[in-house]
Design a protein around this motif. Structure first.
Motif, PDB file in Angstrom:
ATOM      1  N   MET A   1      15.654  82.495  66.322  1.00 14.95           N
ATOM      2  CA  MET A   1      15.852  82.630  67.757  1.00 14.95           C
ATOM      3  C   MET A   1      16.982  83.610  68.030  1.00 14.95           C
ATOM      4  N   THR A   2      16.780  84.496  68.975  1.00 12.60           N
ATOM      5  CA  THR A   2      17.802  85.471  69.348  1.00 12.60           C
ATOM      6  C   THR A   2      18.762  84.858  70.363  1.00 12.60           C
ATOM      7  N   THR A   3      20.063  84.999  70.104  1.00  9.02           N
ATOM      8  CA  THR A   3      21.072  84.550  71.053  1.00  9.02           C
ATOM      9  C   THR A   3      21.746  85.767  71.675  1.00  9.02           C
ATOM     10  N   TYR A   4      22.327  85.578  72.868  1.00  3.48           N
ATOM     11  CA  TYR A   4      22.933  86.665  73.618  1.00  3.48           C
ATOM     12  C   TYR A   4      24.394  86.311  73.877  1.00  3.48           C
ATOM     13  N   ARG A   5      25.289  87.210  73.450  1.00  4.38           N
ATOM     14  CA  ARG A   5      26.714  86.923  73.519  1.00  4.38           C
ATOM     15  C   ARG A   5      27.460  88.122  74.091  1.00  4.38           C
ATOM     16  N   THR A   6      28.717  87.879  74.446  1.00  7.59           N
ATOM     17  CA  THR A   6      29.601  88.934  74.934  1.00  7.59           C
ATOM     18  C   THR A   6      30.972  88.745  74.305  1.00  7.59           C
TER      19      THR A   6
ATOM     20  N   TYR B   1      25.945  91.675  73.073  1.00 11.85           N
ATOM     21  CA  TYR B   1      25.185  91.876  71.836  1.00 11.85           C
ATOM     22  C   TYR B   1      24.181  90.761  71.617  1.00 11.85           C
ATOM     23  N   ARG B   2      23.146  91.108  70.887  1.00 12.79           N
ATOM     24  CA  ARG B   2      22.100  90.167  70.470  1.00 12.79           C
ATOM     25  C   ARG B   2      22.354  89.789  69.012  1.00 12.79           C
ATOM     26  N   GLU B   3      22.089  88.532  68.698  1.00 13.90           N
ATOM     27  CA  GLU B   3      22.293  88.062  67.322  1.00 13.90           C
ATOM     28  C   GLU B   3      21.166  87.130  66.934  1.00 13.90           C
ATOM     29  N   ALA B   4      20.686  87.269  65.708  1.00  8.85           N
ATOM     30  CA  ALA B   4      19.622  86.400  65.204  1.00  8.85           C
ATOM     31  C   ALA B   4      19.729  86.313  63.687  1.00  8.85           C
ATOM     32  N   GLY B   5      19.166  85.254  63.130  1.00 11.58           N
ATOM     33  CA  GLY B   5      19.164  85.072  61.686  1.00 11.58           C
ATOM     34  C   GLY B   5      20.427  84.393  61.183  1.00 11.58           C
ATOM     35  N   SER B   6      20.321  83.805  60.009  1.00 12.32           N
ATOM     36  CA  SER B   6      21.446  83.093  59.407  1.00 12.32           C
ATOM     37  C   SER B   6      22.518  84.051  58.915  1.00 12.32           C
ATOM     38  N   ARG B   7      23.777  83.693  59.117  1.00 11.57           N
ATOM     39  CA  ARG B   7      24.895  84.509  58.619  1.00 11.57           C
ATOM     40  C   ARG B   7      24.995  84.458  57.099  1.00 11.57           C
ATOM     41  N   ASP B   8      24.256  83.582  56.462  1.00 12.39           N
ATOM     42  CA  ASP B   8      24.231  83.527  55.006  1.00 12.39           C
ATOM     43  C   ASP B   8      23.358  84.631  54.403  1.00 12.39           C
TER      44      ASP B   8
ATOM     45  N   ASN C   1      11.634  93.592  69.655  1.00 16.88           N
ATOM     46  CA  ASN C   1      10.520  93.217  68.780  1.00 16.88           C
ATOM     47  C   ASN C   1      10.918  93.216  67.310  1.00 16.88           C
ATOM     48  N   LEU C   2      11.817  94.124  66.947  1.00 13.35           N
ATOM     49  CA  LEU C   2      12.246  94.213  65.552  1.00 13.35           C
ATOM     50  C   LEU C   2      13.064  92.992  65.131  1.00 13.35           C
ATOM     51  N   ILE C   3      13.941  92.519  66.010  1.00 17.31           N
ATOM     52  CA  ILE C   3      14.841  91.419  65.652  1.00 17.31           C
ATOM     53  C   ILE C   3      14.081  90.169  65.215  1.00 17.31           C
ATOM     54  N   PRO C   4      13.139  89.644  66.006  1.00 15.29           N
ATOM     55  CA  PRO C   4      12.426  88.440  65.539  1.00 15.29           C
ATOM     56  C   PRO C   4      11.573  88.685  64.297  1.00 15.29           C
ATOM     57  N   ALA C   5      11.129  89.937  64.095  1.00 14.83           N
ATOM     58  CA  ALA C   5      10.315  90.243  62.914  1.00 14.83           C
ATOM     59  C   ALA C   5      11.132  90.184  61.631  1.00 14.83           C
ATOM     60  N   LEU C   6      12.457  90.419  61.719  1.00 11.67           N
ATOM     61  CA  LEU C   6      13.307  90.455  60.531  1.00 11.67           C
ATOM     62  C   LEU C   6      14.237  89.253  60.399  1.00 11.67           C
ATOM     63  N   ALA C   7      14.271  88.396  61.431  1.00 16.31           N
ATOM     64  CA  ALA C   7      15.278  87.332  61.473  1.00 16.31           C
ATOM     65  C   ALA C   7      15.134  86.303  60.362  1.00 16.31           C
ATOM     66  N   ASP C   8      13.959  86.203  59.759  1.00 11.81           N
ATOM     67  CA  ASP C   8      13.800  85.235  58.665  1.00 11.81           C
ATOM     68  C   ASP C   8      14.342  85.770  57.348  1.00 11.81           C
TER      69      ASP C   8
ATOM     70  N   ALA D   1       9.778 104.047  65.043  1.00 11.40           N
ATOM     71  CA  ALA D   1       9.329 103.238  63.919  1.00 11.40           C
ATOM     72  C   ALA D   1       9.141 101.785  64.287  1.00 11.40           C
ATOM     73  N   ASP D   2      10.118 101.188  64.940  1.00 12.70           N
ATOM     74  CA  ASP D   2      10.061  99.755  65.152  1.00 12.70           C
ATOM     75  C   ASP D   2      10.325  99.346  66.596  1.00 12.70           C
ATOM     76  N   SER D   3      10.887 100.225  67.415  1.00 10.11           N
ATOM     77  CA  SER D   3      11.234  99.856  68.769  1.00 10.11           C
ATOM     78  C   SER D   3      10.076 100.033  69.729  1.00 10.11           C
ATOM     79  N   THR D   4       9.146 100.941  69.441  1.00  8.09           N
ATOM     80  CA  THR D   4       8.007 101.166  70.314  1.00  8.09           C
ATOM     81  C   THR D   4       6.701 100.973  69.558  1.00  8.09           C
ATOM     82  N   ALA D   5       6.748 100.155  68.518  1.00 10.79           N
ATOM     83  CA  ALA D   5       5.565  99.911  67.702  1.00 10.79           C
ATOM     84  C   ALA D   5       5.412  98.424  67.438  1.00 10.79           C
ATOM     85  N   GLY D   6       4.189  98.012  67.162  1.00  7.59           N
ATOM     86  CA  GLY D   6       3.909  96.621  66.859  1.00  7.59           C
ATOM     87  C   GLY D   6       3.636  96.430  65.380  1.00  7.59           C
ATOM     88  N   LEU D   7       4.123  95.334  64.835  1.00  3.86           N
ATOM     89  CA  LEU D   7       3.912  95.025  63.425  1.00  3.86           C
ATOM     90  C   LEU D   7       2.485  94.522  63.223  1.00  3.86           C
ATOM     91  N   ILE D   8       1.724  95.180  62.336  1.00  3.15           N
ATOM     92  CA  ILE D   8       0.342  94.765  62.110  1.00  3.15           C
ATOM     93  C   ILE D   8       0.125  94.186  60.713  1.00  3.15           C
TER      94      ILE D   8
END
Length: 226
Positions: free
Chosen positions: A1-6, A16-23, A42-49, A129-136
Motif C-alpha cells: 500500500m502506498t502512503t503519503y507523507r510530508t 512524498y510517496r512511500e511503499a514497500g518494506s524498509r527491510d 503505477n510503477l510503485i505498486p508494481a514494485l512494492a513487493d 518506460a513505466d510512467s505511461t505504460a502498463g505492465l503486461i
C-alpha cells in the motif's frame, strides 16, 4: 500500500510517496519535468513487493511547497540540495537512484555530490518506460533474472525491463507473436536478441527467457510468472 507523507526541509514542505518494506532494497524515484511523483503511481505498486520505494515531489511541483521565484532559487543545484536534505531527514543511507530526463541534469549539476550516502545503482530509464505504460508480463527466471514487459498506453510500444546479477537492461520497440497459442515477446539490442515466452504448452504460469547472439542461442532459462 502506498502512503503519503510530508517532511519539512529548509522551511519547505516536501511531499512524498512511500511503499514497500524498509527491510527491502530502497529505490529513490526522482520525477521528470514537468510532472511529479504522480508519474510513478503505477510503477510503485508494481514494485512494492520487491523494493522499498520513495518518490518525492520537488519544490514547486506536485503537492510540495511552491514558493515564489523571489523566495526560492529554482536551479538544479538548489533542487539537489533540497533532495539531499530530504534524504537525510527521512534517514536513507543506502539506495538506488531512478533518474528521469530532468534529474539527469540535477545529477550532472550537483546531486551525486550533494548526497552523503552510498548509491548502489543508477537506473536511468526513459520516462515512457513505466510512467505511461502498463505492465503486461512479470516473470522471475533462473539465474535471478527478473523480467517485466510493459506496453506504452499511447503508441502500443513494447518495452523490456530486466534486472539480474549481471546488471540491468532496458529495451524498446519489441514485437510479439504466438506459436501454438503461446505468446512470445522479442527484443533486439545490436547483435543480441531477447525472447520472453509467456507460458508453455504445458503450463501457462511458466515461461522461458532465451538470449541469442548472431542468431545463435547463448542462454535459456526457465521462468515463472510473478
Amino acid at each position: 500500500m502506498t502512503t503519503y507523507r510530508t517532511v519539512s526541509i529548509d522551511g519547505l514542505d516536501i511531499f512524498y510517496r512511500e511503499a514497500g518494506s524498509r527491510d527491502r532494497p530502497t529505490i529513490l524515484l526522482l520525477h521528470g519535468f514537468p510532472t511529479s511523483s504522480h508519474m510513478f503511481r503505477n510503477l510503485i505498486p508494481a514494485l512494492a513487493d520487491q523494493f522499498h520505494l520513495i518518490a518525492p515531489d520537488y519544490p514547486g511541483f506536485g503537492h510540495s511547497s511552491m514558493p515564489m521565484v523571489d523566495e526560492f532559487d529554482y536551479t538544479f543545484d538548489r533542487l539537489a540540495e533540497v533532495m539531499a536534505g530530504f534524504v537525510d531527514a527521512i534517514g536513507l543511507k543506502h539506495y538506488s537512484l531512478y533518474l528521469m530526463d530532468f534529474t539527469k541534469l540535477m545529477k550532472i549539476s550537483a546531486l551525486l555530490l550533494a548526497l552523503p550516502i552510498s548509491i548502489l545503482a543508477n537506473f536511468s530509464l526513459r520516462a515512457s518506460a513505466d510512467s505511461t505504460a502498463g505492465l503486461i508480463l512479470s516473470t522471475k527466471c533462473q539465474g535471478r533474472y527478473n523480467i517485466n514487459i510493459w506496453q506504452n498506453y499511447t503508441n502500443g510500444e513494447l518495452l523490456y525491463r530486466a534486472t539480474s546479477p549481471n546488471g540491468n537492461l532496458s529495451l524498446g520497440k519489441g514485437t510479439k507473436q504466438a506459436t501454438e497459442g503461446v505468446r512470445m515477446y522479442k527484443f533486439r539490442s545490436g547483435i543480441y536478441e531477447y525472447w520472453v515466452w509467456d507460458g508453455t504448452l504445458d503450463n501457462p504460469q511458466s515461461g522461458t527467457l532465451e538470449v541469442y547472439k548472431n542468431n545463435r542461442i547463448l542462454m535459456k532459462q526457465a521462468c515463472r510468472k510473478s
